[in-house]
Write a protein that holds these residues in place. Structure first.
Motif, PDB file in Angstrom:
ATOM      1  N   ARG A  84       0.839  -1.202   0.000  1.00  0.00           N
ATOM      2  CA  ARG A  84       0.000   0.000   0.000  1.00  0.00           C
ATOM      3  C   ARG A  84       0.871   1.249   0.000  1.00  0.00           C
ATOM      4  N   VAL A  85       0.274   2.324  -0.490  1.00  0.00           N
ATOM      5  CA  VAL A  85       0.918   3.637  -0.406  1.00  0.00           C
ATOM      6  C   VAL A  85       0.780   4.095   1.047  1.00  0.00           C
ATOM      7  N   LYS A  86       1.862   4.606   1.630  1.00  0.00           N
ATOM      8  CA  LYS A  86       1.807   4.987   3.052  1.00  0.00           C
ATOM      9  C   LYS A  86       1.204   6.387   3.183  1.00  0.00           C
ATOM     10  N   GLY A  87      -0.114   6.415   3.033  1.00  0.00           N
ATOM     11  CA  GLY A  87      -0.827   7.702   3.032  1.00  0.00           C
ATOM     12  C   GLY A  87      -0.754   8.457   4.339  1.00  0.00           C
ATOM     13  N   GLU A  88      -0.318   7.759   5.392  1.00  0.00           N
ATOM     14  CA  GLU A  88      -0.224   8.424   6.698  1.00  0.00           C
ATOM     15  C   GLU A  88       0.984   9.358   6.784  1.00  0.00           C
ATOM     16  N   LEU A  89       1.922   9.165   5.828  1.00  0.00           N
ATOM     17  CA  LEU A  89       3.131  10.007   5.835  1.00  0.00           C
ATOM     18  C   LEU A  89       2.841  11.349   5.170  1.00  0.00           C
ATOM     19  N   PRO A  90       3.686  12.358   5.447  1.00  0.00           N
ATOM     20  CA  PRO A  90       3.568  13.595   4.653  1.00  0.00           C
ATOM     21  C   PRO A  90       3.673  13.231   3.163  1.00  0.00           C
ATOM     22  N   SER A  91       2.930  13.930   2.294  1.00  0.00           N
ATOM     23  CA  SER A  91       2.774  13.467   0.911  1.00  0.00           C
ATOM     24  C   SER A  91       4.104  13.270   0.186  1.00  0.00           C
ATOM     25  N   GLN A  92       5.081  14.177   0.413  1.00  0.00           N
ATOM     26  CA  GLN A  92       6.369  14.004  -0.291  1.00  0.00           C
ATOM     27  C   GLN A  92       7.068  12.719   0.152  1.00  0.00           C
ATOM     28  N   GLU A  93       6.973  12.403   1.459  1.00  0.00           N
ATOM     29  CA  GLU A  93       7.585  11.154   1.950  1.00  0.00           C
ATOM     30  C   GLU A  93       6.850   9.929   1.393  1.00  0.00           C
ATOM     31  N   ALA A  94       5.523  10.015   1.349  1.00  0.00           N
ATOM     32  CA  ALA A  94       4.724   8.900   0.809  1.00  0.00           C
ATOM     33  C   ALA A  94       5.075   8.675  -0.661  1.00  0.00           C
ATOM     34  N   LEU A  95       5.276   9.780  -1.376  1.00  0.00           N
ATOM     35  CA  LEU A  95       5.635   9.711  -2.797  1.00  0.00           C
ATOM     36  C   LEU A  95       6.977   9.012  -2.983  1.00  0.00           C
ATOM     37  N   GLU A  96       7.974   9.458  -2.221  1.00  0.00           N
ATOM     38  CA  GLU A  96       9.327   8.897  -2.382  1.00  0.00           C
ATOM     39  C   GLU A  96       9.354   7.426  -1.980  1.00  0.00           C
ATOM     40  N   ASP A  97       8.576   7.104  -0.928  1.00  0.00           N
ATOM     41  CA  ASP A  97       8.523   5.704  -0.484  1.00  0.00           C
ATOM     42  C   ASP A  97       7.921   4.819  -1.571  1.00  0.00           C
ATOM     43  N   TYR A  98       6.799   5.299  -2.173  1.00  0.00           N
ATOM     44  CA  TYR A  98       6.119   4.454  -3.166  1.00  0.00           C
ATOM     45  C   TYR A  98       6.945   4.338  -4.452  1.00  0.00           C
ATOM     46  N   ARG A  99       7.657   5.396  -4.784  1.00  0.00           N
ATOM     47  CA  ARG A  99       8.545   5.324  -5.962  1.00  0.00           C
ATOM     48  C   ARG A  99       9.558   4.188  -5.756  1.00  0.00           C
ATOM     49  N   GLU A 100      10.115   4.128  -4.515  1.00  0.00           N
ATOM     50  CA  GLU A 100      11.103   3.075  -4.225  1.00  0.00           C
ATOM     51  C   GLU A 100      10.460   1.683  -4.255  1.00  0.00           C
TER      52      GLU A 100
END
Ligand code: 6PG
Length: 233
Positions: free
Chosen positions: A99-115
């Motif tokens: 899952r996308v970690k939507g609980e994180l600040p959006s930029q962090e969630a973005l970078e996490d999901y990219r990885e």
């Protein structure tokens, strides 16, 4: 492009269930990006009730084409909807849910999901390769979370981006066009009268249809599953 029209959402869901059953019979592993919103709810209800045995659920690895930047338990979360209507009713291994970690600040969630998608998916043409990308379409012609007012996100050089809902301002993580169009197969699930006008404009390539993100999806790989209400007769 292939288009199939169904009498009801349930009939559409059964076609999709048969489609997924075949895929999981023929492949040891399927990487699928799910869509969100309300349309998949009915589809997932049919799958969890009628396809428990025929779909080899442990062969599917679940990702999302887009996710709202909210915690996983939030009613707005696409993961939460999928958990309620599908995962909680089937034995889907936790290790197969990305899952996308939507609980994180959006930029962090973005970078996490990219990885995550770069690491967890095979590559084709140098891009993450999904076997199936499921897409919905909004009544404004958006798909995933690429909205018409920021359609340039579709052509981003990144694997995913942060989209913004035009009225609520809600931030969302979305796959970009190059990842969506790199998929082996793209399946649109579109139902309801409120979609009929845009479906007609896009499928029949009416004037200015390219201004809708849903029109940017690779037509050669797209299978549109529609109910009758979503088709102008
Ligand atoms: C989301 C989606 C979005 C959805 C369309 C259609 O997170 O909302 O992924 O692209 O598919 O908005 O939504 P409905 O099925 O609710 O009409």
């Amino acid at each position: 492009m292939e288009t199939k029209i169904f009498y009801s959402k349930e009939q559409l869901a059964r076609f999709f269930g048969d489609y997924l059953s075949s895929l999981t019979q023929e492949n040891d592993q399927i990487n699928i990006a799910l869509s969100g919103g309300s349309t998949p709810e009915t589809i997932f209800d049919v799958l969890s009730q009628e396809y428990r045995e025929t779909i080899k659920w442990d062969r599917i690895r679940f990702f999302w084409g887009d996710e709202r930047c909210v915690p996983p338990g939030d009613p707005e979360s696409n993961f939460n909807m999928t958990h309620q209507h599908l995962f909680s009713l089937l034995s889907v291994p936790e290790k197969n849910i990305f899952r996308v970690k939507g609980e994180l600040p959006s930029q962090e969630a973005l970078e996490d999901y990219r990885e995550v998608i770069a690491k967890e998916l095979p590559s084709k043409e140098g891009l993450p390769l999904f076997d199936v990308v499921l897409l919905g379409m909004g009544d404004d012609g958006h798909t995933a979370s690429v909205f018409p007012h920021e359609i340039d996100l579709w052509d981003s050089s990144e694997l995913c981006e942060i989209g913004t809902h035009p009225t609520s301002g809600q931030k969302r993580i979305t796959l970009t066009g190059k990842v969506i169009n790199n998929a082996r197969e793209i399946v649109f699930l579109v139902t309801g009268k409120n979609k009929a006008e845009k479906v007609d404009e896009i499928l029949n390539e009416k004037e200015d249809y390219q201004k809708y993100p849903a029109a940017r999806v690779n037509r050669d790989k797209s299978l549109w599953l529609l109910d009758q209400e979503a088709v102008i007769s």
